[in-house]
Design an enzyme around this catalytic site. Structure first.
Site, mmCIF file in Angstrom:
data_model
loop_
_atom_site.group_PDB
_atom_site.id
_atom_site.type_symbol
_atom_site.label_atom_id
_atom_site.label_comp_id
_atom_site.label_asym_id
_atom_site.label_seq_id
_atom_site.Cartn_x
_atom_site.Cartn_y
_atom_site.Cartn_z
ATOM 1 C CB CYS A 23 -0.856 -0.043 1.263
ATOM 2 S SG CYS A 23 -1.725 1.483 1.646
ATOM 3 C CB SER B 76 0.026 3.643 4.198
ATOM 4 O OG SER B 76 -1.190 4.215 3.781
ATOM 5 C CG HIS C 161 2.846 7.735 3.058
ATOM 6 N ND1 HIS C 161 3.218 8.631 2.085
ATOM 7 C CD2 HIS C 161 1.507 7.534 2.870
ATOM 8 C CE1 HIS C 161 2.157 8.954 1.347
ATOM 9 N NE2 HIS C 161 1.103 8.291 1.801
ATOM 10 C CG HIS D 295 -0.686 -1.574 6.239
ATOM 11 N ND1 HIS D 295 0.331 -1.010 5.530
ATOM 12 C CD2 HIS D 295 -1.822 -1.043 5.734
ATOM 13 C CE1 HIS D 295 -0.161 -0.166 4.646
ATOM 14 N NE2 HIS D 295 -1.464 -0.171 4.740
ATOM 15 C CB CYS E 120 -4.748 -1.786 3.719
ATOM 16 S SG CYS E 120 -4.779 0.017 3.733
HETATM 17 P P1 NAD Z 1 -0.949 4.567 -5.321
HETATM 18 O O1 NAD Z 1 0.389 5.185 -5.321
HETATM 19 O O2 NAD Z 1 -1.107 3.177 -5.812
HETATM 20 O O3 NAD Z 1 -1.970 5.471 -6.170
HETATM 21 C C1 NAD Z 1 -1.962 6.871 -6.172
HETATM 22 C C2 NAD Z 1 -2.429 7.352 -7.546
HETATM 23 O O4 NAD Z 1 -2.551 8.774 -7.508
HETATM 24 C C3 NAD Z 1 -1.474 7.005 -8.692
HETATM 25 O O5 NAD Z 1 -2.190 6.345 -9.722
HETATM 26 C C4 NAD Z 1 -0.957 8.376 -9.134
HETATM 27 O O6 NAD Z 1 -0.689 8.454 -10.549
HETATM 28 C C5 NAD Z 1 -2.112 9.283 -8.761
HETATM 29 N N1 NAD Z 1 -1.737 10.702 -8.611
HETATM 30 C C6 NAD Z 1 -0.603 11.206 -8.041
HETATM 31 N N2 NAD Z 1 -0.628 12.568 -8.086
HETATM 32 C C7 NAD Z 1 -1.790 12.914 -8.679
HETATM 33 C C8 NAD Z 1 -2.405 14.163 -9.014
HETATM 34 N N3 NAD Z 1 -1.793 15.315 -8.708
HETATM 35 N N4 NAD Z 1 -3.607 14.142 -9.624
HETATM 36 C C9 NAD Z 1 -4.230 12.980 -9.936
HETATM 37 N N5 NAD Z 1 -3.694 11.764 -9.643
HETATM 38 C C10 NAD Z 1 -2.491 11.735 -9.033
HETATM 39 O O7 NAD Z 1 -1.503 4.694 -3.802
HETATM 40 P P2 NAD Z 1 -2.591 3.827 -2.992
HETATM 41 O O8 NAD Z 1 -1.921 2.639 -2.384
HETATM 42 O O9 NAD Z 1 -3.800 3.651 -3.828
HETATM 43 O O10 NAD Z 1 -2.885 4.845 -1.771
HETATM 44 C C11 NAD Z 1 -3.481 6.104 -2.031
HETATM 45 C C12 NAD Z 1 -3.457 6.969 -0.772
HETATM 46 O O11 NAD Z 1 -4.367 6.433 0.198
HETATM 47 C C13 NAD Z 1 -2.099 7.062 -0.071
HETATM 48 O O12 NAD Z 1 -1.910 8.386 0.414
HETATM 49 C C14 NAD Z 1 -2.268 6.114 1.099
HETATM 50 O O13 NAD Z 1 -1.376 6.426 2.160
HETATM 51 C C15 NAD Z 1 -3.704 6.357 1.462
HETATM 52 N N6 NAD Z 1 -4.389 5.328 2.252
HETATM 53 C C16 NAD Z 1 -5.275 5.722 3.215
HETATM 54 C C17 NAD Z 1 -5.992 4.794 3.949
HETATM 55 C C18 NAD Z 1 -7.020 5.213 4.953
HETATM 56 O O14 NAD Z 1 -7.446 4.368 5.774
HETATM 57 N N7 NAD Z 1 -7.470 6.444 4.938
HETATM 58 C C19 NAD Z 1 -5.778 3.442 3.709
HETATM 59 C C20 NAD Z 1 -4.907 3.081 2.684
HETATM 60 C C21 NAD Z 1 -4.220 4.018 1.981
HETATM 61 ZN ZN ZN Z 2 -2.828 0.777 3.714
#
Ligand code: NAD
Ligand code: ZN
Length: 360
Positions: free
Chosen positions: A41, A43, A46, A63, A170
């Site tokens: 993920c 995260s 991060h 996770h 997740c």
């Molecule tokens: P990922 O890196 O697979 O996907 C992110 C996407 O965003 C990519 O496709 C990227 O091209 C796109 N992107 C980047 N900058 C952009 C912009 N300016 N405009 C449009 N698109 C853009 O990430 P993921 O694993 O899907 O996670 C996404 C986010 O969710 C992360 O910040 C992660 O930490 C968070 N997250 C939160 C929770 C929660 O419980 N709230 C749980 C899991 C993940």
């Molecule tokens: Zn996650």
């Protein structure tokens, strides 16, 4: 004590190092799990960069895993050796004020209330090169074995394929639940999803399952469009193809803005863009992405009636809901398999992160 392999992050900014580690037996109220598969993920990235608060190094991240119970500590009754399980990065103790509120999924034993770098008795079960290694969100799934508190484990259907259902740990649960539980998307509505990684694509699936009429998928990586369409997006747009801000584009496309928007990226500017993309009166914007930067915004965006919400783990009460979601998957209610782009052996975990960073 079990000797096995794990991917250790020794310090922020360094790649993971696959090491031999020792995993101590579970103490009272704990469960030791053989991890069979884990997703990556954003995260976790991060964590490697050192930008997730409350994490202590050295740490074993990960996770989004699935595995089989290897042994249980004294007093554990809800799982037994041999059970298939998902370790829960958002626990559900069932006893705190938040757990007792049926409308809440945020347990006060969660990482944001109290760091989960050590197990609840404030010790670690993980050792490498005679050094104590920290747990991550208690689950540390980048290890062949891990130990977690019983209230951070969900027992799932014995027929579940662990190399697929790890995503319930997740990404899938978060994105899908953001649409179903947090936004409560209504049939016939319009939605916009910003960011089409594992989380955003799952939000697209949630909007589709809730029978949204229009789902606008937004990403700067054009390679994400095909899968977004396959999963239910009706329009795919790339902010880089337009001179004007994307919120103006979406508002023009829909008349007044969408009914629901989701930010699944983790940037302050896209959080504001997602908020401004929803209808100024009744729109709901759900923040899913994680960022450590602060946001300043024009309060008029909310004054006219918009709602801005956040979601952790898609609003699911983890121990009760994840087993049910896994069963729905086994009944083919949604196609989680489409989210899996690559399957790698554990030793190539750093290659997995390179693929994530490259948007693949
Ligand atoms: P990922 O890196 O697979 O996907 C992110 C996407 O965003 C990519 O496709 C990227 O091209 C796109 N992107 C980047 N900058 C952009 C912009 N300016 N405009 C449009 N698109 C853009 O990430 P993921 O694993 O899907 O996670 C996404 C986010 O969710 C992360 O910040 C992660 O930490 C968070 N997250 C939160 C929770 C929660 O419980 N709230 C749980 C899991 C993940
Ligand atoms: Zn996650």
């Amino acid at each position: 004590v079990i000797k096995c392999r794990a991917a250790v992050a020794w310090a922020p900014g360094k790649p993971l190092s696959v090491e031999d580690v020792e995993v101590a037996p579970p103490k009272a109220g704990e469960v030791r799990i053989k991890i069979v598969a884990t997703g990556i993920c954003h995260s976790d990235d991060h964590v490697l960069k050192g930008s997730l608060p409350n994490v202590e190094f050295p740490v074993i991240p990960g996770h989004e895993g699935a595995g089989i119970v290897e042994s249980i500590g004294e007093g554990v009754t809800s799982v037994k050796p041999g059970d298939k399980v998902i370790p829960l990065c958002l626990p559900h103790c069932g006893e705190c004020n938040f757990c007792r509120n049926p409308d809440s999924n945020f347990c006060q034993k969660s990482h944001i209330s109290e760091p989960q770098n050590l197990l609840p008795d404030k010790t670690s079960r993980l050792t490498c090169k005679r050094k104590q290694i920290h747990h991550f969100l208690w689950v540390s799934t980048f290890a062949e074995y891990t130990v977690v508190p019983e209230y951070a484990v969900a027992k799932i259907d014995a027929a579940a394929p662990l190399d697929k259902v790890c995503l319930f740990g997740c990404g899938f649960s978060t994105g899908y639940g953001a649409a179903i539980n947090t936004a409560k998307v209504k049939p016939g509505s319009t939605c916009a999803v910003f960011g089409l990684g594992g989380v955003g694509l799952s939000a697209v699936m949630g909007c589709k399952a809730a029978r949204a009429a229009r789902i606008i998928a937004v990403d700067i990586n054009k390679d994400k469009s095909a899968k977004a369409k396959e999963l239910g997006a009706t329009d795919c747009i790339n902010p880089r193809d337009f001179k004007k801000p994307i919120q103006e584009v979406i508002t023009e496309m829909t008349g007044q803005g969408v009914d629901y928007s989701f930010e699944a990226i983790g940037h302050a500017d896209t959080m504001i863009a997602a908020l401004a993309s929803c209808n100024m009166n009744t729109g709901v914007s759900v923040m899913i992405g994680v960022t450590d930067s602060e946001i300043s915004f024009d309060p008029t965006l909310l004054l006219t009636g918009r709602t801005w919400k956040g979601t952790l783990f898609g609003g699911w009460r983890s121990r009760e809901c994840i087993p049910k979601l896994v069963s729905s998957y086994l009944e083919k209610k949604f196609n989680l398999d489409l989210l899996i782009t690559h399957t790698l052996p554990f030793a190539k975990v750093n290659e997995g992160f390179e693929l994530l960073r490259a948007g693949k």
